[in-house]
Design an enzyme around this catalytic site. Structure first.
Site: not given
Ligand code: KIV
Ligand code: NA
Length: 263
Positions: A181, A84, A45-46, A114, A112
């Site tokens: 992280e 994510d 989600d970056s 969080e 993934k």
């Molecule tokens: O969203 C992302 O890119 C991430 C990574 C930095 C682990 O969660």
């Molecule tokens: Na992320």
């Protein structure tokens, strides 16, 4: 080469072979990274930051992640593809499952999430229903407004104990991978040694089972200041492919991360 799977990542941890992971958002970069031998691709989600220009990951939607996941899946052949789950899409086990199904149908092979102990029921619910889970602890960017900024986590004895308890609970619930992280190197090592599942560090020291970086960061494409854990792998290279290969090689030979990238 052979497809990377959750069991093959576990075997890599046991064999002491480091796992090289990168974020990826489109088919062309997926094909390039896959050809270079990256083990895991993450549709992070970056993308809210690096593709959409937001200052946090909070505005990213499930549809955004599904769109990019489908694109990456078309370019990828061998790497394990993780997507994510965006902010607010896994508040309950049932909603998490319904949303994870959409990402799996777009081509994700693992999702993934969080968070710590509060996710135990959700991780159990997902993994019992054939959705593999990667957990994410330490600096969890979706919690930026609770954390009060993008800060190193697990620095106090209490914080470190909580993170370790969370990691064990998530593993027990069925998670098969854990992103760590922005935590101290010593804690990254302790958590990695304690768990059966592999850990993937980003600012979590060299002792994690593998490393991840945001693609744009490792290619030197970022407007703001460089985070401590970032290294520009374009330095000294003349192509993106060479930079990706240099990153993978540096993860595998343990030359990345160096002390200067760690906390
Ligand atoms: O969203 C992302 O890119 C991430 C990574 C930095 C682990 O969660
Ligand atoms: Na992320």
């Amino acid at each position: 080469s052979k497809a990377v799977t959750a069991p093959s990542l576990l075997a890599m941890k046991s064999a002491g072979e480091k796992i090289a992971m990168l974020t990826c958002y489109d088919a062309s970069f997926a094909a390039l990274m896959d050809k270079c031998g990256v083990d895991v691709l993450l549709v992070g989600d970056s993308l809210g930051n690096v593709c959409q220009g937001h200052s946090s990951t909070l505005p990213v939607t499930l549809a955004d992640i599904a769109y990019h996941t489908a694109s990456v899946a078309r370019g990828n052949h061998t790497a394990l593809l993780i997507a994510d789950m965006p902010f607010g899409t896994y508040a309950t086990p049932e909603s998490a499952f319904d949303n994870a199904v959409k990402l799996m149908q777009a081509g994700a092979q693992m999702v993934k999430l969080e968070g710590g102990a509060w996710l135990v029921e959700t991780v159990k619910f997902l993994t019992e229903r054939a959705v593999p889970v990667c957990a994410h602890l330490g600096l969890t960017p979706q919690s930026v407004h609770q954390l009060g900024g993008f800060k190193v986590q697990g620095k106090t004895a209490e914080g470190a104990e909580r993170l370790k308890a969370d990691a064990l609970a998530l593993q027990e619930a069925g998670a098969s991978l854990l992103v760590l992280e922005a935590i101290p190197t010593a804690l990254g090592k302790e958590v990695t040694d304690m768990l059966a599942m592999p850990t993937i560090g980003i600012g979590a020291g060299p002792d994690c089972s593998g490393q991840v970086l945001v693609m744009h960061d490792m290619l030197g494409v970022f407007p703001g200041r460089k985070a401590r854990f970032v290294k520009n792998f374009m330095d000294g290279q003349t192509s993106i492919e060479a930079a990706v290969r240099a990153y993978i090689a540096a993860v595998k030979d343990k030359s990345f991360p160096a002390a200067e990238h760690c906390f």
